[in-house]
Design a protein around this motif. Structure first.
Motif, PDB file in Angstrom:
ATOM      1  N   ARG A  65       1.045  -1.059  -0.208  1.00 53.71           N
ATOM      2  CA  ARG A  65       0.012  -0.346   0.218  1.00 53.71           C
ATOM      3  C   ARG A  65       1.016   1.492  -0.358  1.00 53.71           C
ATOM      4  NH1 ARG A  65      -3.939  -1.228   5.052  1.00 53.71           N
ATOM      5  NH2 ARG A  65      -4.360  -3.572   4.422  1.00 53.71           N
ATOM      6  N   GLY A  66       2.476   0.915   0.642  1.00 53.94           N
ATOM      7  CA  GLY A  66       2.566   2.457   0.522  1.00 53.94           C
ATOM      8  C   GLY A  66       2.688   3.232   1.582  1.00 53.94           C
ATOM      9  N   THR A  67       1.969   2.696   2.896  1.00 53.33           N
ATOM     10  CA  THR A  67       1.601   3.124   3.817  1.00 53.33           C
ATOM     11  C   THR A  67       2.482   3.035   5.165  1.00 53.33           C
ATOM     12  OG1 THR A  67       0.172   1.753   4.962  1.00 53.33           O
ATOM     13  CG2 THR A  67      -0.486   3.543   2.923  1.00 53.33           C
ATOM     14  N   LEU A  68       2.617   4.429   5.984  1.00 52.59           N
ATOM     15  CA  LEU A  68       4.101   4.063   7.206  1.00 52.59           C
ATOM     16  C   LEU A  68       2.744   3.871   8.739  1.00 52.59           C
ATOM     17  CD1 LEU A  68       6.895   5.397   6.519  1.00 52.59           C
ATOM     18  CD2 LEU A  68       6.570   3.489   6.414  1.00 52.59           C
ATOM     19  N   THR A  69       2.421   3.699   9.097  1.00 54.47           N
ATOM     20  CA  THR A  69       2.149   3.990  10.763  1.00 54.47           C
ATOM     21  C   THR A  69       3.192   3.929  12.109  1.00 54.47           C
ATOM     22  OG1 THR A  69      -0.080   2.508  10.249  1.00 54.47           O
ATOM     23  CG2 THR A  69      -0.166   3.129  12.110  1.00 54.47           C
ATOM     24  N   ARG A  70       2.948   4.757  12.825  1.00 53.68           N
ATOM     25  CA  ARG A  70       3.526   4.946  13.492  1.00 53.68           C
ATOM     26  C   ARG A  70       3.059   3.846  15.291  1.00 53.68           C
ATOM     27  NH1 ARG A  70       4.994   7.151  18.918  1.00 53.68           N
ATOM     28  NH2 ARG A  70       7.053   8.423  18.509  1.00 53.68           N
ATOM     29  N   ALA A  71       4.196   2.966  15.550  1.00 55.98           N
ATOM     30  CA  ALA A  71       3.527   2.355  16.303  1.00 55.98           C
ATOM     31  C   ALA A  71       3.264   3.021  17.681  1.00 55.98           C
ATOM     32  CB  ALA A  71       4.667   0.471  16.803  1.00 55.98           C
ATOM     33  N   PRO A  72       2.513   2.434  18.910  1.00 58.93           N
ATOM     34  CA  PRO A  72       2.244   3.115  20.553  1.00 58.93           C
ATOM     35  C   PRO A  72       3.519   2.927  20.885  1.00 58.93           C
ATOM     36  CG  PRO A  72       0.907   0.960  19.733  1.00 58.93           C
ATOM     37  CD  PRO A  72       1.806   1.306  18.583  1.00 58.93           C
ATOM     38  N   ALA A  73       4.082   3.631  20.229  1.00 59.32           N
ATOM     39  CA  ALA A  73       5.955   3.329  21.307  1.00 59.32           C
ATOM     40  C   ALA A  73       6.498   4.948  21.825  1.00 59.32           C
ATOM     41  CB  ALA A  73       6.461   2.825  20.556  1.00 59.32           C
ATOM     42  N   ASP A  74       6.625   5.007  23.753  1.00 55.01           N
ATOM     43  CA  ASP A  74       7.490   6.036  23.581  1.00 55.01           C
ATOM     44  C   ASP A  74       8.091   5.165  24.899  1.00 55.01           C
ATOM     45  OD1 ASP A  74       6.051   7.478  23.490  1.00 55.01           O
ATOM     46  OD2 ASP A  74       4.053   7.770  24.623  1.00 55.01           O
ATOM     47  N   GLY A  75       9.752   6.048  24.433  1.00 55.63           N
ATOM     48  CA  GLY A  75      10.481   5.198  25.379  1.00 55.63           C
ATOM     49  C   GLY A  75      11.985   5.121  24.408  1.00 55.63           C
ATOM     50  N   VAL A  76      12.665   4.219  24.751  1.00 52.63           N
ATOM     51  CA  VAL A  76      14.159   4.209  24.577  1.00 52.63           C
ATOM     52  C   VAL A  76      13.869   2.771  23.607  1.00 52.63           C
ATOM     53  CG1 VAL A  76      16.492   4.206  24.137  1.00 52.63           C
ATOM     54  CG2 VAL A  76      14.941   5.530  25.547  1.00 52.63           C
ATOM     55  N   PHE A  77      14.017   2.485  22.174  1.00 51.22           N
ATOM     56  CA  PHE A  77      14.379   1.677  21.515  1.00 51.22           C
ATOM     57  C   PHE A  77      15.255   0.871  20.233  1.00 51.22           C
ATOM     58  CE2 PHE A  77      10.556   4.049  20.673  1.00 51.22           C
ATOM     59  CZ  PHE A  77      10.189   3.878  18.550  1.00 51.22           C
ATOM     60  N   GLN A  78      15.401  -0.335  19.926  1.00 54.12           N
ATOM     61  CA  GLN A  78      16.530  -0.189  18.769  1.00 54.12           C
ATOM     62  C   GLN A  78      16.422  -1.842  18.523  1.00 54.12           C
ATOM     63  OE1 GLN A  78      19.958   2.126  19.382  1.00 54.12           O
ATOM     64  NE2 GLN A  78      20.995   0.472  19.946  1.00 54.12           N
ATOM     65  N   ASN A  79      17.152  -2.731  17.591  1.00 57.09           N
ATOM     66  CA  ASN A  79      17.339  -3.121  17.328  1.00 57.09           C
ATOM     67  C   ASN A  79      15.952  -4.208  17.031  1.00 57.09           C
ATOM     68  OD1 ASN A  79      20.381  -3.708  17.962  1.00 57.09           O
ATOM     69  ND2 ASN A  79      19.238  -2.880  19.596  1.00 57.09           N
ATOM     70  N   LEU A  80      15.566  -3.996  15.951  1.00 58.81           N
ATOM     71  CA  LEU A  80      14.756  -4.681  15.624  1.00 58.81           C
ATOM     72  C   LEU A  80      14.640  -6.431  14.965  1.00 58.81           C
ATOM     73  CD1 LEU A  80      12.625  -1.671  13.295  1.00 58.81           C
ATOM     74  CD2 LEU A  80      12.677  -2.254  16.349  1.00 58.81           C
ATOM     75  N   ALA A  81      13.579  -6.901  15.383  1.00 60.81           N
ATOM     76  CA  ALA A  81      13.543  -8.392  15.062  1.00 60.81           C
ATOM     77  C   ALA A  81      11.863  -9.156  14.799  1.00 60.81           C
ATOM     78  CB  ALA A  81      14.493  -9.149  15.457  1.00 60.81           C
ATOM     79  N   TRP A  82      11.727  -9.612  12.977  1.00 61.39           N
ATOM     80  CA  TRP A  82      10.733  -9.949  13.117  1.00 61.39           C
ATOM     81  C   TRP A  82      10.083 -11.226  13.794  1.00 61.39           C
ATOM     82  CZ3 TRP A  82       6.612  -7.490  11.213  1.00 61.39           C
ATOM     83  CH2 TRP A  82       6.142  -6.147  10.338  1.00 61.39           C
ATOM     84  N   THR A  83       8.902 -12.060  13.935  1.00 61.04           N
ATOM     85  CA  THR A  83       9.322 -13.495  14.583  1.00 61.04           C
ATOM     86  C   THR A  83       8.751 -13.457  12.960  1.00 61.04           C
ATOM     87  OG1 THR A  83       6.596 -12.439  14.730  1.00 61.04           O
ATOM     88  CG2 THR A  83       7.781 -13.000  16.666  1.00 61.04           C
ATOM     89  N   PRO A  84       8.934 -15.076  12.437  1.00 69.04           N
ATOM     90  CA  PRO A  84       8.406 -15.520  10.851  1.00 69.04           C
ATOM     91  C   PRO A  84       7.866 -15.614  10.493  1.00 69.04           C
ATOM     92  CG  PRO A  84       9.709 -17.051  12.174  1.00 69.04           C
ATOM     93  CD  PRO A  84       9.412 -15.721  13.070  1.00 69.04           C
ATOM     94  N   ASP A  85       6.156 -15.669  11.193  1.00 68.81           N
ATOM     95  CA  ASP A  85       4.899 -15.278  10.874  1.00 68.81           C
ATOM     96  C   ASP A  85       4.390 -13.520  10.834  1.00 68.81           C
ATOM     97  OD1 ASP A  85       4.505 -14.193  13.351  1.00 68.81           O
ATOM     98  OD2 ASP A  85       3.331 -15.291  14.347  1.00 68.81           O
TER      99      ASP A  85
END
Length: 193
Positions: A65-85
């Protein structure tokens, strides 16, 4: 003399790169991307971006779709990994930059907030690196900051079973730095730095 770089110079455009080096821009807007990780099916991406107030945001992109949605995340985070599903994204998270980062995950559709994956109470930082192809195990890095002995040089690789008691155990813990482990597609091998 004041030397500075305007924020606009850090804006990046995400592109597909084929095997011969030809680049094709994605239909997502330019942003101050820090990290972008594709889901295994290649249809979505999770990205960390620097936002206008200099905070870091988490975006979930739908590439069809070419869309970006902001996740409800407040804090400090990085190092992303998707679950296989593709249903969840693991990341390291803490509320304040002074805290130790801990393994968490959240649903990719934003329907659930951050959920801690470990219950460690020791002083350590944790960051996810790779899920097993069946989604039953998560490789993650641990940096202990509680008076390490002389044989401990920093990052070690641990395994977290995602069913049952979720009790993490060391995969590779030596006097050297080991980190960023990745399962092979068949789950038989692990490559790491």
């Amino acid at each position: 003399t004041l030397v500075y770089r305007s924020r606009g110079q850090f804006r990046r455009t995400l592109v597909w790169m084929d095997r011969v080096g030809a680049a094709e821009p994605l239909s997502l807007p330019p942003a101050l991307y820090l990290e972008a990780v594709l889901s295994l099916d290649g249809r979505r991406l999770a990205a960390t971006v620097v936002e206008k107030d200099e905070s870091v945001g988490l975006l979930i992109g739908d590439l069809t779709r070419g869309t970006l949605t902001r996740a409800p995340a407040d804090g400090v985070f990085q190092n992303l990994a998707w679950t296989p599903d593709g249903n969840r994204i693991a990341l390291d998270f803490c509320v304040n930059a002074q805290d130790h980062r801990r393994l968490n995950w959240l649903s990719a559709d934003g329907s659930t907030p951050f959920e801690p994956l470990t219950d460690e109470t020791s002083r350590q930082s944790e960051r996810p690196s790779s899920f097993s192809p069946d989604g039953n195990l998560l490789l993650f890095d641990v940096l202990s900051v509680t008076d390490p002995d002389s044989s401990d040089t920093g990052w070690d690789i641990y395994v977290l079973p995602l069913s049952g008691a979720r009790k993490a155990y060391p995969f590779l813990k030596t006097r050297f730095d080991e980190e960023r482990a990745q399962f092979s597609p068949d789950g038989r091998w692990v490559a790491y730095d």
